[in-house]
Design a protein around this motif. Structure first.
Motif, PDB file in Angstrom:
ATOM      1  N   VAL A   1      -2.143  16.970  67.974  1.00  0.00           N
ATOM      2  CA  VAL A   1      -2.289  18.190  67.164  1.00  0.00           C
ATOM      3  C   VAL A   1      -3.746  18.606  66.968  1.00  0.00           C
ATOM      4  N   ALA A   2      -4.686  17.718  67.250  1.00  0.00           N
ATOM      5  CA  ALA A   2      -6.098  18.084  67.088  1.00  0.00           C
ATOM      6  C   ALA A   2      -6.945  17.267  68.052  1.00  0.00           C
ATOM      7  N   PHE A   3      -7.927  17.927  68.649  1.00  0.00           N
ATOM      8  CA  PHE A   3      -8.814  17.304  69.636  1.00  0.00           C
ATOM      9  C   PHE A   3     -10.249  17.609  69.258  1.00  0.00           C
ATOM     10  N   GLY A   4     -11.159  16.697  69.579  1.00  0.00           N
ATOM     11  CA  GLY A   4     -12.557  16.992  69.319  1.00  0.00           C
ATOM     12  C   GLY A   4     -13.450  15.906  69.880  1.00  0.00           C
ATOM     13  N   ALA A   5     -14.733  16.067  69.622  1.00  0.00           N
ATOM     14  CA  ALA A   5     -15.730  15.074  70.027  1.00  0.00           C
ATOM     15  C   ALA A   5     -16.735  14.928  68.899  1.00  0.00           C
ATOM     16  N   GLY A   6     -17.453  13.802  68.920  1.00  0.00           N
ATOM     17  CA  GLY A   6     -18.368  13.473  67.832  1.00  0.00           C
ATOM     18  C   GLY A   6     -19.370  14.564  67.486  1.00  0.00           C
ATOM     19  N   ALA A   7     -19.774  15.347  68.477  1.00  0.00           N
ATOM     20  CA  ALA A   7     -20.779  16.393  68.244  1.00  0.00           C
ATOM     21  C   ALA A   7     -20.319  17.438  67.233  1.00  0.00           C
ATOM     22  N   ALA A   8     -19.022  17.497  66.953  1.00  0.00           N
ATOM     23  CA  ALA A   8     -18.520  18.447  65.953  1.00  0.00           C
ATOM     24  C   ALA A   8     -19.079  18.148  64.569  1.00  0.00           C
ATOM     25  N   VAL A   9     -19.545  16.916  64.359  1.00  0.00           N
ATOM     26  CA  VAL A   9     -20.130  16.522  63.072  1.00  0.00           C
ATOM     27  C   VAL A   9     -21.649  16.699  63.157  1.00  0.00           C
ATOM     28  N   VAL A  10     -22.125  17.808  62.635  1.00  0.00           N
ATOM     29  CA  VAL A  10     -23.547  18.197  62.633  1.00  0.00           C
ATOM     30  C   VAL A  10     -24.299  17.793  63.910  1.00  0.00           C
ATOM     31  N   GLY A  11     -23.631  17.894  65.060  1.00  0.00           N
ATOM     32  CA  GLY A  11     -24.289  17.598  66.335  1.00  0.00           C
ATOM     33  C   GLY A  11     -24.257  16.138  66.724  1.00  0.00           C
ATOM     34  N   ASN A  12     -24.162  15.245  65.713  1.00  0.00           N
ATOM     35  CA  ASN A  12     -24.126  13.802  65.954  1.00  0.00           C
ATOM     36  C   ASN A  12     -23.679  13.137  64.648  1.00  0.00           C
ATOM     37  N   PRO A  13     -22.606  12.343  64.664  1.00  0.00           N
ATOM     38  CA  PRO A  13     -22.151  11.721  63.415  1.00  0.00           C
ATOM     39  C   PRO A  13     -23.238  10.909  62.708  1.00  0.00           C
TER      40      PRO A  13
END
Length: 263
Positions: A195-207
């Motif tokens: 239901v949801a896809f993403g990558a770490g960069a979604a968090v301010v560019g870098n978790p």
């Protein structure tokens, strides 16, 4: 500079914590206190934490919220918001969570950090976070805003401990320096359906950057991030609503999977 007096802060903290403990919603608190500022909001959050620790709760770490640039813009903030994690929020892998204990739960996939040395700001940066990190692991945060119909502003969210309710972390750990946290892919499944896809960069560019921002935020309030802290770095995808009967599984590249069930 705070605008609310100590009595108002204590009253708001009691009100919000009671809403959390009793699964009752409330209109956003800025309706009654339109002049409250960012310091007031964090003072209320600190007072909620003081209520919990007075009853024996133990701080296990912190969490970042509003960590996507789109969400920050939408909420009118220039950096993420931060909240605390106490042991009463922690659940084990595969745990069953009673929806009756929550108001309108949603789940978010997270990359979580555990520190081996303390981190102090100001001036904390990604490199310092990676050097201080013992390991990273996958996690699911269950958020549950206490505000009616999810209608709130950023100050109300901060006071409400950034909607913290429950969290679970996976059992597979990795060295943060061995991974490119920005490209780490995640898939959130509900009842076996992605239901949801993403990558770490979604968090301010870098978790890891969200962790650095947390450390600098703590420094501004005269605190540091202790060794052995768990940090949930922020939701990688939109939060997904859950209800009784749902099973949620998060799969993170290089970090295995972790799941929860709701009844």
């Amino acid at each position: 500079m705070s605008t609310l007096d100590k009595a108002a802060i204590a009253q708001l903290a009691e009100h919000l914590e009671n809403c959390q403990l009793n699964a009752q919603d409330t209109p956003k608190i800025t309706d009654q206190h339109p002049g409250m500022d960012w310091d007031d909001a964090y003072d209320v959050q600190d007072a909620v934490l003081a209520r919990k620790t007075a009853r024996g709760a133990r701080v296990v770490g912190y969490k970042a919220g509003l960590t996507s640039f789109a969400k920050m813009k939408q909420m009118g903030v220039s950096e993420p918001v931060f909240g605390f994690l106490v042991d009463e929020f922690a659940v084990s892998e595969g745990a069953v969570i009673k929806v009756s204990e929550l108001i309108h739960p949603k789940v978010e996939p997270e990359i979580c950090f555990v520190t081996k040395t303390a981190l102090k700001g100001p001036g904390c940066h990604v490199g310092a976070v990676l050097a201080a990190c013992d390991f990273v692991l996958a996690g699911i945060e269950v958020i549950d805003s206490r505000y009616r119909d999810f209608k709130f502003d950023a100050k109300s969210v901060i006071a409400d401990n950034t909607s913290a309710a429950r969290f679970v972390v996976g059992s597979r750990i990795a060295d943060a320096q061995d991974l490119d946290l920005r490209t780490l892919g995640v898939v959130l499944e509900k009842n076996g359906v992605p239901v949801a896809f993403g990558a770490g960069a979604a968090v301010v560019g870098n978790p890891a950057a969200a962790v650095a921002m947390l450390v600098n935020h703590l420094a501004a309030r005269g605190q540091e991030l202790p060794a052995g802290s768990l940090v949930l770095s922020g939701g990688i995808t939109e939060a997904v609503a859950v209800q009784a009967g749902d099973a949620v599984t998060l799969k993170v590249q290089n970090l295995g999977s972790v799941g929860l069930r709701f009844v």
